[in-house]
Write a protein that holds these residues in place. Structure first.
Motif, PDB file in Angstrom:
ATOM      1  N   THR A  43      49.977  39.059  54.170  1.00  0.00           N
ATOM      2  CA  THR A  43      49.491  40.429  54.005  1.00  0.00           C
ATOM      3  C   THR A  43      48.947  40.593  52.591  1.00  0.00           C
ATOM      4  OG1 THR A  43      51.701  41.181  53.395  1.00  0.00           O
ATOM      5  CG2 THR A  43      51.082  41.379  55.716  1.00  0.00           C
ATOM      6  N   ASP A  44      48.004  41.490  52.467  1.00  0.00           N
ATOM      7  CA  ASP A  44      47.357  41.710  51.179  1.00  0.00           C
ATOM      8  C   ASP A  44      48.363  42.174  50.128  1.00  0.00           C
ATOM      9  OD1 ASP A  44      44.959  41.942  49.500  1.00  0.00           O
ATOM     10  OD2 ASP A  44      45.389  44.098  49.574  1.00  0.00           O
ATOM     11  N   ALA A  45      48.242  41.638  48.932  1.00  0.00           N
ATOM     12  CA  ALA A  45      49.142  41.980  47.834  1.00  0.00           C
ATOM     13  C   ALA A  45      48.790  43.317  47.193  1.00  0.00           C
ATOM     14  CB  ALA A  45      49.122  40.878  46.774  1.00  0.00           C
ATOM     15  N   GLY A  46      47.657  43.905  47.590  1.00  0.00           N
ATOM     16  CA  GLY A  46      47.294  45.217  47.067  1.00  0.00           C
ATOM     17  C   GLY A  46      46.763  45.204  45.648  1.00  0.00           C
ATOM     18  N   PRO A  49      41.167  47.051  45.507  1.00  0.00           N
ATOM     19  CA  PRO A  49      40.800  47.940  46.611  1.00  0.00           C
ATOM     20  C   PRO A  49      39.744  47.280  47.505  1.00  0.00           C
ATOM     21  CG  PRO A  49      39.839  48.703  44.553  1.00  0.00           C
ATOM     22  CD  PRO A  49      40.726  47.551  44.205  1.00  0.00           C
ATOM     23  N   GLY A  50      39.782  47.648  48.782  1.00  0.00           N
ATOM     24  CA  GLY A  50      38.769  47.153  49.701  1.00  0.00           C
ATOM     25  C   GLY A  50      39.083  45.827  50.359  1.00  0.00           C
TER      26      GLY A  50
END
Length: 97
Positions: A43-46, A49-50
């Motif tokens: 999952t994306d680490a954040g 953005p985008g």
């Protein structure tokens, strides 16, 4: 060797439970699809953005192994039952190693 990479982005309405279920169901696939040589889900680490929300990396001995995975009933069930209901966008690539 063939590598398959998929980036998925969820709809704004997707719940945390739905997202977690997708990852959990995908994680079961190596146990039922022996053609998978490497399988990673992240999952994306954040950090930016985008970005997409989920990444899948899979490796196979050859194109035939990829085709087995792509068309396997267990894989198709995850797509149809868990991914499609919350999918906003999908990008994929297959490349030779």
């Amino acid at each position: 060797m063939l590598r398959h990479i998929v980036l998925l982005t969820w709809t704004a309405e997707a719940t945390e439970e739905q997202k977690a279920t997708v990852a959990a169901e995908l994680a079961k696939l190596p146990g039922v699809i022996p053609e998978l040589r490497r399988y990673e889900i992240g999952t994306d680490a954040g950090l930016s953005p985008g970005n997409a929300d989920l990444a899948v990396l899979a490796e196979f001995d050859d194109e035939a192994g990829y085709a087995v995975y792509r068309d396997h009933p267990a894989h198709q069930a995850v797509i149809n039952d868990h991914i499609r209901p919350i999918l906003a966008s999908r990008v994929a690539i297959q490349h030779r190693l």
